[in-house]
Structures are given as structure tokens and as C-alpha cells.
Design an enzyme around this catalytic site. Structure first.
Site, PDB file in Angstrom:
ATOM      1  N   TYR A  22      88.246  82.190  92.123  1.00 13.84           N
ATOM      2  CA  TYR A  22      87.969  82.616  93.496  1.00 13.84           C
ATOM      3  C   TYR A  22      88.278  84.081  93.785  1.00 13.84           C
ATOM      4  O   TYR A  22      88.117  84.529  94.921  1.00 13.84           O
ATOM      5  CB  TYR A  22      88.748  81.711  94.468  1.00 13.84           C
ATOM      6  N   HIS A 109      79.234  79.304  98.131  1.00 15.98           N
ATOM      7  CA  HIS A 109      80.414  79.021  97.314  1.00 15.98           C
ATOM      8  C   HIS A 109      80.731  80.260  96.486  1.00 15.98           C
ATOM      9  O   HIS A 109      79.806  80.883  95.928  1.00 15.98           O
ATOM     10  CB  HIS A 109      80.167  77.840  96.366  1.00 15.98           C
TER      11      HIS A 109
HETATM   12  C1  DQA Z   1      84.357  76.393  96.630  1.00 12.95           C
HETATM   13  C2  DQA Z   1      83.982  75.376  95.541  1.00 12.95           C
HETATM   14  C3  DQA Z   1      84.541  73.992  95.878  1.00 12.95           C
HETATM   15  O1  DQA Z   1      84.209  73.068  94.852  1.00 12.95           O
HETATM   16  C4  DQA Z   1      86.041  74.050  96.008  1.00 12.95           C
HETATM   17  O2  DQA Z   1      86.547  72.796  96.392  1.00 12.95           O
HETATM   18  C5  DQA Z   1      86.495  75.125  96.940  1.00 12.95           C
HETATM   19  C6  DQA Z   1      85.855  76.425  96.868  1.00 12.95           C
HETATM   20  C7  DQA Z   1      83.886  77.804  96.251  1.00 12.95           C
HETATM   21  O3  DQA Z   1      83.839  78.656  97.147  1.00 12.95           O
HETATM   22  O4  DQA Z   1      83.619  78.091  95.090  1.00 12.95           O
HETATM   23  O5  DQA Z   1      87.444  74.949  97.705  1.00 12.95           O
HETATM   24  O6  DQA Z   1      83.704  76.024  97.830  1.00 12.95           O
END
Ligand code: DQA
Length: 156
Positions: A22, A109
Site C-alpha cells: 500500500y 484499489h
Molecule cells: C485494498 C485491497 C483490499 O483487498 C484490502 O482489503 C484493502 C486495500 C487496496 O487498496 O489495494 O484494505 O482495497
């Protein structure tokens, strides 16, 4: 134009949580860049985050046009539903209501969910969103804003 960015659960921990997936930017720093990107385009961007499923649903309701029971406060919405993307029928239903009401909802995402665990492959929300951008890091949000505005402006 006014655009709402909604961050779902655990995204308040950006910068501290799993930087390999992230990134190292905090949510506050990301939000500041999203507001700036909006300003450069003459668009007001409001950013909100909650870990609570119901809060995300209520914000989508608020963004609905007045003709559909909302406050008509926003022209488009960008949502990172976090883990609720994979589990929440309630949030999916709220996405459907918004898209059917003509409010563009772009799901984003940070990580590429398609290259991760099996349980992340299913996007209950993304399946009914206007579109999904995944795996571009913070650029997913910037591209999501651009896509949502194009849909709102009918310049797609
Ligand atoms: C997310 C991907 C999701 O699977 C995960 O649960 C997140 C972050 C992303 O931004 O990559 O909390 O949404």
C-alpha cells in the site's frame, strides 16, 4: 463540480500498514494530493474515511441526487472499499442504487487485487461500479478521479 472520495476500512493506517502493498504515504498526505489534483481541474474534492460499513453506505446515500432520496451534494464518487469490496452486499447495493441514479461511482484499489489471494478476486462492489481501477498505487485514486469526472461530464 464536487467529487467525494471515500476510503474504507484500514485505510486510515496508510503509511504504517503493509507498505509493500500500500506504499508509505499517509492518508492525510494522499488526501492533500487528491484535493490539489481537483483544484488543478477546477473541482472541489472532499475526502472521508471510515472503518464502518454503514458509514460508507450513508455517505453514498448522501451523494445521491435529490430526485433519488439523497442530498445531491456530489457529481461523482471515488471509493476504495478496502476489504468490504470482497464481502459487503450492503455496500454493493448502495453502489447499484447510485449508479442506477446516474451518479458515477468509480472503485479504486491501491494494490492489484487480481494478483493477490483468491478471496480478493471477487469484487462484489466493483461488479456494479461504473468502473474499477486497481494496482496503480496512489495513481489509482488520481485516475479514478479523472474517470469519475469524465463520466459525470459525459466526456468519456
Ligand atoms: C485494498 C485491497 C483490499 O483487498 C484490502 O482489503 C484493502 C486495500 C487496496 O487498496 O489495494 O484494505 O482495497
Amino acid at each position: 463540480m464536487k467529487l467525494l472520495v471515500i476510503h474504507g476500512p484500514n485505510l486510515d493506517l496508510l503509511g504504517h500498514r503493509d507498505p509493500a502493498q500500500y506504499g508509505s504515504e499517509t492518508l492525510a498526505a494522499l488526501d492533500a494530493r487528491l484535493v490539489e489534483a481537483g483544484q488543478a481541474r477546477g473541482v472541489e474534492v472532499a475526502c472521508r474515511q471510515s472503518n464502518l460499513e454503514g458509514a460508507l453506505v450513508e455517505w453514498l446515500h448522501e451523494a445521491l441526487p435529490a430526485s433519488h432520496g439523497g442530498e445531491g451534494a456530489f457529481d461523482a464518487v471515488v471509493v476504495n472499499p478496502g476489504g468490504y469490496a470482497h464481502t459487503s452486499v450492503a455496500l454493493r447495493d448502495a453502489f447499484s442504487v447510485a449508479v442506477e441514479a446516474g451518479l458515477p461511482v468509480v472503485e479504486v484499489h491501491l494494490s492489484n487485487v487480481h494478483g493477490r489471494e483468491d478471496f480478493r478476486q471477487r469484487l462484489l462492489t466493483g461488479a456494479v461500479a461504473s468502473g474499477v481501477i486497481t494496482g496503480m498505487g496512489s495513481a489509482s485514486y488520481l485516475l479514478g478521479i479523472e474517470a469519475a469526472l469524465r463520466l459525470a461530464e459525459h466526456t468519456d
